[in-house]
Design an enzyme around this catalytic site. Structure first.
Site, PDB file in Angstrom:
ATOM      1  N   GLU A  63     -23.235  36.137 -11.339  1.00  0.00           N
ATOM      2  CA  GLU A  63     -23.667  36.944 -12.475  1.00  0.00           C
ATOM      3  C   GLU A  63     -23.523  36.180 -13.789  1.00  0.00           C
ATOM      4  OE1 GLU A  63     -21.542  39.847  -9.606  1.00  0.00           O
ATOM      5  OE2 GLU A  63     -21.542  37.708 -10.088  1.00  0.00           O
TER       6      GLU A  63
ATOM      7  N   ALA B 283     -23.701  21.490  23.286  1.00  0.00           N
ATOM      8  CA  ALA B 283     -24.953  20.981  23.858  1.00  0.00           C
ATOM      9  C   ALA B 283     -24.775  20.887  25.360  1.00  0.00           C
ATOM     10  CB  ALA B 283     -25.285  19.609  23.269  1.00  0.00           C
TER      11      ALA B 283
ATOM     12  N   HIS C  60     -19.032  32.776 -11.423  1.00  0.00           N
ATOM     13  CA  HIS C  60     -19.667  33.568 -10.380  1.00  0.00           C
ATOM     14  C   HIS C  60     -21.178  33.650 -10.659  1.00  0.00           C
ATOM     15  CE1 HIS C  60     -15.766  35.842  -9.028  1.00  0.00           C
ATOM     16  NE2 HIS C  60     -15.640  34.535  -9.024  1.00  0.00           N
TER      17      HIS C  60
ATOM     18  N   GLY D 285     -13.515  21.505  23.657  1.00  0.00           N
ATOM     19  CA  GLY D 285     -14.402  21.378  24.800  1.00  0.00           C
ATOM     20  C   GLY D 285     -14.661  22.702  25.512  1.00  0.00           C
TER      21      GLY D 285
ATOM     22  N   LEU E 228     -13.908  26.603  24.293  1.00  0.00           N
ATOM     23  CA  LEU E 228     -15.015  27.530  24.085  1.00  0.00           C
ATOM     24  C   LEU E 228     -14.886  28.763  24.973  1.00  0.00           C
ATOM     25  CD1 LEU E 228     -17.786  24.812  23.932  1.00  0.00           C
ATOM     26  CD2 LEU E 228     -17.400  26.478  22.118  1.00  0.00           C
TER      27      LEU E 228
ATOM     28  N   LEU F 181     -15.934  14.577  13.016  1.00  0.00           N
ATOM     29  CA  LEU F 181     -16.139  15.978  12.642  1.00  0.00           C
ATOM     30  C   LEU F 181     -16.532  16.136  11.178  1.00  0.00           C
ATOM     31  CD1 LEU F 181     -13.103  17.598  14.539  1.00  0.00           C
ATOM     32  CD2 LEU F 181     -15.410  17.160  15.392  1.00  0.00           C
TER      33      LEU F 181
ATOM     34  N   THR G 162     -11.212  16.760  23.945  1.00  0.00           N
ATOM     35  CA  THR G 162     -12.390  16.299  23.208  1.00  0.00           C
ATOM     36  C   THR G 162     -12.031  15.147  22.275  1.00  0.00           C
ATOM     37  OG1 THR G 162     -13.443  18.483  23.305  1.00  0.00           O
ATOM     38  CG2 THR G 162     -14.185  16.995  21.571  1.00  0.00           C
TER      39      THR G 162
ATOM     40  N   ARG H 146     -22.329  22.262   9.953  1.00  0.00           N
ATOM     41  CA  ARG H 146     -20.964  21.924   9.543  1.00  0.00           C
ATOM     42  C   ARG H 146     -20.795  22.043   8.029  1.00  0.00           C
ATOM     43  NH1 ARG H 146     -19.666  16.336  12.926  1.00  0.00           N
ATOM     44  NH2 ARG H 146     -19.513  17.262  15.018  1.00  0.00           N
TER      45      ARG H 146
ATOM     46  N   ARG I 112     -21.754  13.456   7.998  1.00  0.00           N
ATOM     47  CA  ARG I 112     -22.342  12.160   7.623  1.00  0.00           C
ATOM     48  C   ARG I 112     -23.874  12.147   7.686  1.00  0.00           C
ATOM     49  NH1 ARG I 112     -19.857  12.283  12.336  1.00  0.00           N
ATOM     50  NH2 ARG I 112     -20.932  11.624  14.236  1.00  0.00           N
TER      51      ARG I 112
END
Length: 336
Positions: free
Chosen positions: A42, A146, A40, A281, A285, A199, A191, A179, A202
């Site tokens: 700390e 988009a 962790h 798609g 959404l 997905l 989609t 991502r 890259r």
């Protein structure tokens, strides 16, 4: 917070905590949460201190309350007590029931001065994924799409099974950065069939997110990129269908007829997924918008126009932030 950001995308499902050890106004050690199962923040910060004799007169600043329980690693509160640090400054209290004040209590009982709530709002914002899971019992949800100047996210018809780009290459790279920071990415059946997306990240460095695919009637071809087994993938389908077992693919039954978004959240919570990007798609959404299950929306507006096509999702929120990305405009909304 800048140090803590270094662990985003690596520490999950742990929160990416930042820690700094200070002695006489000089930083002598700093660290952030390592990959899951390792040190962790700390621990990394204290281990970075060359002269450990200074720790007894030092202050450690942490963005989240030090843990007080044994998990994959020992309690961080015990390590701080062991080295007898003089002060601990904590950004925000851990709301996980295994900690939730217990770390602070252990430190105080050891005679350490503890200050809580320094830059609390900033720390809670940084740990938004963690607090969503702990307090809302669901992942942190980011909507992303988009759209064209005239409000379309896709053309009505196209000749090839690949995306029709609306945003520019700089925006596309920014999406890959996003991502890399989030735990999972979700898309709908249409989609996948229309674009055959991979997905992944890259165009950026970092871990690929888990893939979540909606496929009620199991229409997605088994040779699709999302079913290649390269990344853990969860396929959500209707329970009256029979599926073909595939490597690294998990099938989960849900009812597509009602409250789809909350069912998706329940599955993701079951698999300890801290955050998810809803990439499409339009219908998928809109489902999350209509059920009011989202936290941020990142909308990239390109310079092109389609004149006709698939309409962008509709919601009534005020823009929280707006940036120009060369020829594109990124509009960020928050669901406060």
């Amino acid at each position: 917070m800048q140090i803590a950001k270094n662990g985003i995308g690596l520490a999950r499902p742990n929160p990416s905590v930042g820690a700094v050890v200070v002695h006489q106004n000089k930083i002598i050690g700093e660290g952030f949460t390592s990959i899951y199962g390792s040190n962790h923040a700390e621990v990394n910060a204290i281990n970075a201190v060359e002269n450990t004799s200074l720790l007894k007169e030092a202050t450690i600043y942490v963005s989240l309350e030090p843990c007080a329980h044994f998990g994959k690693t020992p309690p961080c509160a015990d390590l701080i007590v062991k080295h007898q640090l003089k002060n601990v400054v904590i950004g925000c209290v851990d709301s996980n029931s295994l900690v939730a004040g217990k770390g602070i209590e252990r430190l105080k009982k050891a005679g350490i001065k503890v200050i809580v709530g320094v830059l609390e709002a900033e720390c809670r914002k940084h740990h938004k994924r963690f607090f969503s899971v702990e307090e809302k019992k669901r992942p942190f949800i980011i909507l992303k799409w988009a759209e064209t100047q005239d409000g379309f996210i896709a053309p009505l018809n196209k000749n090839e099974q690949k995306p029709v780009w609306i945003s520019n290459s700089y925006s596309q790279q920014l999406v890959h950065k996003l991502r890399s920071e989030e735990h999972a990415i979700l898309v709908g059946t249409n989609t996948v069939i229309a674009d055959n997306p991979t997905l992944n990240v890259r165009s950026w460095s970092g871990q690929n997110p888990f893939r979540i695919v909606l496929d009620a009637n199991l229409r997605i071809p088994v040779n699709s990129s999302v079913l290649d087994g390269s990344v853990k993938t969860i396929v959500l389908f209707n329970n009256n269908k029979r599926f073909q077992p595939l490597t690294n693919i998990i099938y989960e039954n849900i009812n597509f007829g009602q409250n789809l978004a909350i069912q998706i959240c329940n599955v993701l919570q079951k698999h300890n997924i801290q955050s998810v990007i809803i990439e499409g798609g339009s219908q998928t959404l809109q489902t999350f918008i209509d059920e009011n299950l989202w936290d941020e929306a990142h909308v990239f507006v390109g310079k092109t126009k389609f004149k006709e096509g698939v309409k962008a999702p509709v919601f009534n929120k005020v823009i929280k932030e707006q940036r120009n990305i060369k020829t594109d405009v990124l509009k960020i909304y928050t669901n406060d």
